[in-house]
Design a protein around this motif. Structure first.
Motif, PDB file in Angstrom:
ATOM      1  N   TYR A 118       0.962  -1.232  -0.096  1.00  0.00           N
ATOM      2  CA  TYR A 118      -0.071  -0.104   0.007  1.00  0.00           C
ATOM      3  C   TYR A 118       0.780   1.121   0.100  1.00  0.00           C
ATOM      4  O   TYR A 118       0.564   2.333  -0.723  1.00  0.00           O
ATOM      5  CB  TYR A 118      -0.879   0.123   1.266  1.00  0.00           C
ATOM      6  N   VAL A 119       1.944   1.428   0.828  1.00  0.00           N
ATOM      7  CA  VAL A 119       2.869   2.437   0.810  1.00  0.00           C
ATOM      8  C   VAL A 119       3.648   2.713  -0.429  1.00  0.00           C
ATOM      9  O   VAL A 119       3.798   3.768  -1.056  1.00  0.00           O
ATOM     10  CB  VAL A 119       3.675   2.229   2.137  1.00  0.00           C
ATOM     11  N   ARG A 120       3.905   1.368  -1.116  1.00  0.00           N
ATOM     12  CA  ARG A 120       4.536   1.698  -2.275  1.00  0.00           C
ATOM     13  C   ARG A 120       3.681   2.181  -3.551  1.00  0.00           C
ATOM     14  O   ARG A 120       3.876   3.002  -4.156  1.00  0.00           O
ATOM     15  CB  ARG A 120       4.879   0.183  -2.823  1.00  0.00           C
ATOM     16  N   LYS A 121       2.327   1.621  -3.322  1.00  0.00           N
ATOM     17  CA  LYS A 121       1.573   2.179  -4.449  1.00  0.00           C
ATOM     18  C   LYS A 121       1.030   3.727  -4.111  1.00  0.00           C
ATOM     19  O   LYS A 121       1.141   4.405  -5.090  1.00  0.00           O
ATOM     20  CB  LYS A 121      -0.008   1.470  -4.390  1.00  0.00           C
ATOM     21  N   THR A 122       1.180   3.889  -2.777  1.00  0.00           N
ATOM     22  CA  THR A 122       0.918   5.443  -2.652  1.00  0.00           C
ATOM     23  C   THR A 122       1.846   6.366  -2.867  1.00  0.00           C
ATOM     24  O   THR A 122       1.757   7.467  -3.520  1.00  0.00           O
ATOM     25  CB  THR A 122       0.522   5.544  -1.062  1.00  0.00           C
ATOM     26  N   ILE A 123       3.092   5.943  -2.628  1.00  0.00           N
ATOM     27  CA  ILE A 123       4.317   6.781  -3.029  1.00  0.00           C
ATOM     28  C   ILE A 123       4.546   6.881  -4.403  1.00  0.00           C
ATOM     29  O   ILE A 123       4.830   7.739  -5.022  1.00  0.00           O
ATOM     30  CB  ILE A 123       5.574   6.396  -2.232  1.00  0.00           C
TER      31      ILE A 123
END
Length: 125
Positions: A118-123
């Motif tokens: 999720y963090v990867r997709k957000t960033i």
């Protein structure tokens, strides 16, 4: 409406404010996998002592998954590494057939891996 990211030297700067967001995301994934490898290795003896009946095959599977997690941590630059990390989480949950505590570890690290995704997709977008 959101404003576009300000441009610096003609190139858009990342919205996250990180100088190198790809490296930050790779570090998050690698750190998650290294932590998983350490916990897997440390979990073997408590499972055996607490009456876990973890067979030689079970110990071998746990050590194999820990080695795979450590190897994947070093390969986070590869595009397929994130998918392989997901497969690793599924394999760990499947090891719950060998001992229930491995399924619990699989769920915990599966949730951590999902959050890292999720963090990867957000960033990175």
């Amino acid at each position: 409406m959101t404003e576009p990211a300000p441009k610096e030297n003609g190139a858009a700067t990342p919205r996250s404010g990180l100088k190198n967001p790809q490296a930050a995301v790779r570090g998050l994934g690698a750190g998650t996998l290294v932590l998983e490898a350490i916990v897997l290795l440390l979990a073997i003896q408590p499972i055996r002592i607490m009456g876990g009946h973890l067979s030689g095959w079970g110990v071998g599977a746990v050590v194999g998954l820990a080695v795979l997690a450590a190897l994947l941590a070093g390969m986070m630059k590869r595009r397929w590494a994130w998918a392989a990390g997901t497969v690793l989480q599924v394999l760990l949950i499947a090891c719950g057939l060998l001992h229930w505590s491995l399924a619990v570890l699989g769920l915990i690290f599966g949730a951590a891996w999902a959050y890292a995704g999720y963090v990867r997709k957000t960033i990175l977008g």
